[in-house]
Design a protein around this motif. Structure first.
Motif, short mmCIF file in Angstrom:
data_model
loop_
_atom_site.label_atom_id
_atom_site.label_comp_id
_atom_site.label_asym_id
_atom_site.label_seq_id
_atom_site.Cartn_x
_atom_site.Cartn_y
_atom_site.Cartn_z
N ARG A 105 0.31 -1.23 0.00
CA ARG A 105 -0.26 0.55 -0.34
C ARG A 105 1.24 1.28 0.23
O ARG A 105 0.36 2.43 -0.69
CB ARG A 105 -0.81 -0.13 1.34
CG ARG A 105 -2.20 -0.74 0.88
CD ARG A 105 -3.18 -0.80 1.91
NE ARG A 105 -2.68 -1.76 3.62
CZ ARG A 105 -3.10 -2.25 4.91
NH1 ARG A 105 -3.93 -1.20 4.49
NH2 ARG A 105 -3.01 -2.39 4.88
N TYR A 106 2.21 1.13 1.00
CA TYR A 106 2.82 2.23 0.30
C TYR A 106 3.29 3.10 -0.41
O TYR A 106 3.64 3.63 -0.86
CB TYR A 106 4.37 2.36 2.29
CG TYR A 106 4.80 3.35 2.26
CD1 TYR A 106 4.47 4.24 2.68
CD2 TYR A 106 6.11 3.03 1.08
CE1 TYR A 106 4.94 5.75 2.47
CE2 TYR A 106 7.06 4.65 1.68
CZ TYR A 106 6.74 5.92 1.88
OH TYR A 106 7.17 6.66 1.87
N ILE A 107 3.91 1.34 -1.02
CA ILE A 107 4.47 1.23 -2.55
C ILE A 107 3.76 2.69 -3.40
O ILE A 107 4.28 3.02 -4.40
CB ILE A 107 5.21 0.73 -2.99
CG1 ILE A 107 6.63 -0.08 -1.70
CG2 ILE A 107 6.07 -0.08 -4.29
CD1 ILE A 107 7.30 -0.91 -1.98
N LEU A 108 2.35 1.89 -4.05
CA LEU A 108 1.33 2.14 -5.05
C LEU A 108 0.92 3.15 -4.35
O LEU A 108 0.89 3.93 -4.76
CB LEU A 108 0.08 0.88 -4.80
CG LEU A 108 0.09 -0.19 -5.38
CD1 LEU A 108 -0.60 -1.71 -4.89
CD2 LEU A 108 0.60 -0.02 -6.35
N GLY A 109 0.77 4.01 -2.92
CA GLY A 109 0.39 4.77 -2.68
C GLY A 109 1.37 6.42 -2.84
O GLY A 109 0.95 7.01 -3.41
N VAL A 126 -8.74 12.11 -12.25
CA VAL A 126 -8.61 11.52 -11.61
C VAL A 126 -7.65 11.01 -10.51
O VAL A 126 -8.17 10.27 -9.55
CB VAL A 126 -6.73 11.27 -12.33
CG1 VAL A 126 -6.26 10.26 -11.93
CG2 VAL A 126 -6.92 11.54 -14.07
N ARG A 127 -7.47 12.20 -9.49
CA ARG A 127 -7.94 12.10 -8.16
C ARG A 127 -8.89 11.42 -7.30
O ARG A 127 -8.97 11.09 -6.28
CB ARG A 127 -7.35 13.54 -7.50
CG ARG A 127 -5.37 14.25 -7.63
CD ARG A 127 -5.87 15.41 -7.45
NE ARG A 127 -4.27 16.08 -6.88
CZ ARG A 127 -3.76 16.90 -6.91
NH1 ARG A 127 -4.69 17.77 -6.17
NH2 ARG A 127 -2.22 17.22 -7.54
N ALA A 128 -9.70 12.20 -8.06
CA ALA A 128 -11.49 11.74 -7.28
C ALA A 128 -11.53 10.66 -7.39
O ALA A 128 -11.14 9.88 -6.87
CB ALA A 128 -12.20 12.42 -7.97
N LYS A 190 -8.07 -2.14 -1.76
CA LYS A 190 -9.16 -1.01 -0.85
C LYS A 190 -7.79 0.14 0.10
O LYS A 190 -9.05 1.65 0.72
CB LYS A 190 -9.67 -1.79 0.27
CG LYS A 190 -10.52 -1.01 0.92
CD LYS A 190 -12.10 -1.27 0.38
CE LYS A 190 -12.76 -0.79 1.77
NZ LYS A 190 -12.75 0.55 1.95
N GLY A 191 -6.69 -0.26 0.67
CA GLY A 191 -6.16 0.93 1.32
C GLY A 191 -5.19 1.91 0.82
O GLY A 191 -4.48 2.83 1.39
N ALA A 196 -1.73 7.05 -0.79
CA ALA A 196 -1.46 8.17 -1.99
C ALA A 196 -1.65 9.46 -1.57
O ALA A 196 -1.05 10.43 -1.80
CB ALA A 196 -2.19 7.81 -3.07
N ILE A 197 -3.02 9.83 -0.68
CA ILE A 197 -3.67 11.04 -0.06
C ILE A 197 -2.94 11.72 0.48
O ILE A 197 -2.24 12.73 0.38
CB ILE A 197 -4.68 11.32 0.13
CG1 ILE A 197 -5.65 10.22 -0.61
CG2 ILE A 197 -5.23 12.53 0.91
CD1 ILE A 197 -7.48 10.00 -0.59
N MET A 198 -2.55 10.74 1.17
CA MET A 198 -1.71 11.84 2.44
C MET A 198 0.00 11.65 2.31
O MET A 198 0.22 12.94 2.25
CB MET A 198 -0.61 10.65 3.49
CG MET A 198 -2.72 10.19 4.42
SD MET A 198 -2.65 11.20 5.29
CE MET A 198 -1.82 11.09 6.55
N LEU A 199 0.19 11.05 1.01
CA LEU A 199 1.88 11.25 0.70
C LEU A 199 1.92 12.78 -0.49
O LEU A 199 2.70 13.50 -0.22
CB LEU A 199 2.49 9.62 -0.29
CG LEU A 199 3.04 8.74 1.61
CD1 LEU A 199 3.19 7.10 0.36
CD2 LEU A 199 3.95 9.06 1.96
#
Length: 315
Positions: A105-109, A126-128, A190-191, A196-199
């Protein structure tokens, strides 16, 4: 000549006086917070204390004691949990589940955040779209994936066979070799938007001047990412990692809806082990003891999270 009068020595206020002063200064704020604190105490604190008490009592309702009594049994419930054939197996599965899903999840995010930080047409749209997996309820997402994983009619088997990756369909959720990986995939899908949003927020807080100076010095894009982006994202990354770990430790819904801990208990993470002890074997004392062990693990990572956030505020 008169001797000069000695100046009074300054004495620092005691801890009690400091706290009393702080309480008076912030009394209005505490009044506003009081209803929430009381609600949390009633909804969360009481069940935790009750479970802690049950973990030291006899609560095997399948074999009740005459009179319906629940005597104290000391550490017997904890010994039963640790001595179970499946406890350490569940602990190992939980550890593997956490490591793989949190890292993925971290790497994908991070990759998604880097791409979304680049200006292009339709970026807001795209962000939405990226948020959708995170916004979909767990049960709904799991039911959709159960259909997608289906042995006969699932779209995943169909696509993989047409791409000649598979020669025969696979029962992803019914095969002990693929069930855990299939559950992990749903958890990752799911996670990863949260990471992604936080990073992405962390990326946008990095001064552009640093990249401009690095470009003038001839640094490549990869060197800028390694020497500027990753170090500047470290405070956010620590918080994201710890939050993902805390949430994954108590994960239950995704694995339970997809596999129920099977087949052959290969997907039985610690929360499902506790659920089986309480609602399948009806040994609520053992389940409460397992819950307390899980609570201790969660509190340790929560304290690390609070420490990380406090360190980030001080930097």
């Amino acid at each position: 000549m008169k001797q000069a009068e000695a100046k009074p020595v300054y004495q620092e206020p005691s801890f009690f006086k400091k706290e009393l002063k702080r309480l008076k200064e912030n009394r209005i704020a505490y009044l506003f917070v009081a209803p929430l604190v009381i609600s949390v105490a009633l909804v969360l604190l009481y069940p935790i204390l009750k479970a802690a008490l049950m973990s030291f009592q006899y609560w095997y309702v399948a074999k009740p004691i005459a009179g319906g009594k629940h005597p104290f049994v000391g550490m017997e419930n904890y010994q039963e949990v640790i001595g179970s054939d499946y406890f350490f197996k569940s602990l190992g599965i939980t550890f593997l589940y956490i490591v793989v899903t949190v890292a993925a999840r971290y790497i994908l995010g991070l990759g998604t955040a880097v791409l979304l930080n680049i200006k292009f047409k339709g970026r807001a749209f795209v962000r939405a779209l990226v948020i959708i997996p995170w916004a979909v309820p767990e049960v709904v997402a799991c039911l959709v994936f159960i259909l997608m994983y289906d042995y006969q009619y699932g779209v995943i088997n169909d696509v993989l066979i047409k791409m000649h990756i598979l020669s025969n369909p696979i029962a992803f959720l019914g095969d002990s070799n693929t069930a855990l990986g299939a559950a992990m995939f749903v958890n990752i899908w799911k996670g990863f938007p949260f990471a992604a949003i936080m990073l992405l927020a962390g990326l946008q807080s990095i001064p552009k001047d640093l990249y401009e100076a690095a470009t003038v010095d001839g640094a490549s894009v990869w060197r800028q990412f390694r020497s500027i982006t990753l170090p500047m994202l470290k405070p956010v990354s620590v918080v994201v990692f710890l939050l993902l770990v805390v949430w994954t430790i108590k994960d239950f819904g995704i694995v339970y809806v997809l596999t129920g801990g099977g087949p052959s208990r290969v997907t039985e993470i610690l929360t499902i082990f506790i659920y089986r002890a309480g609602f399948k074997s009806f040994n609520f004392g053992m389940a409460a003891a397992g819950g307390m062990i899980l609570l201790v693990i969660s509190v340790i990572f929560t304290m690390l999270y609070l420490k990380a956030t406090k360190a980030g505020e001080n930097t």
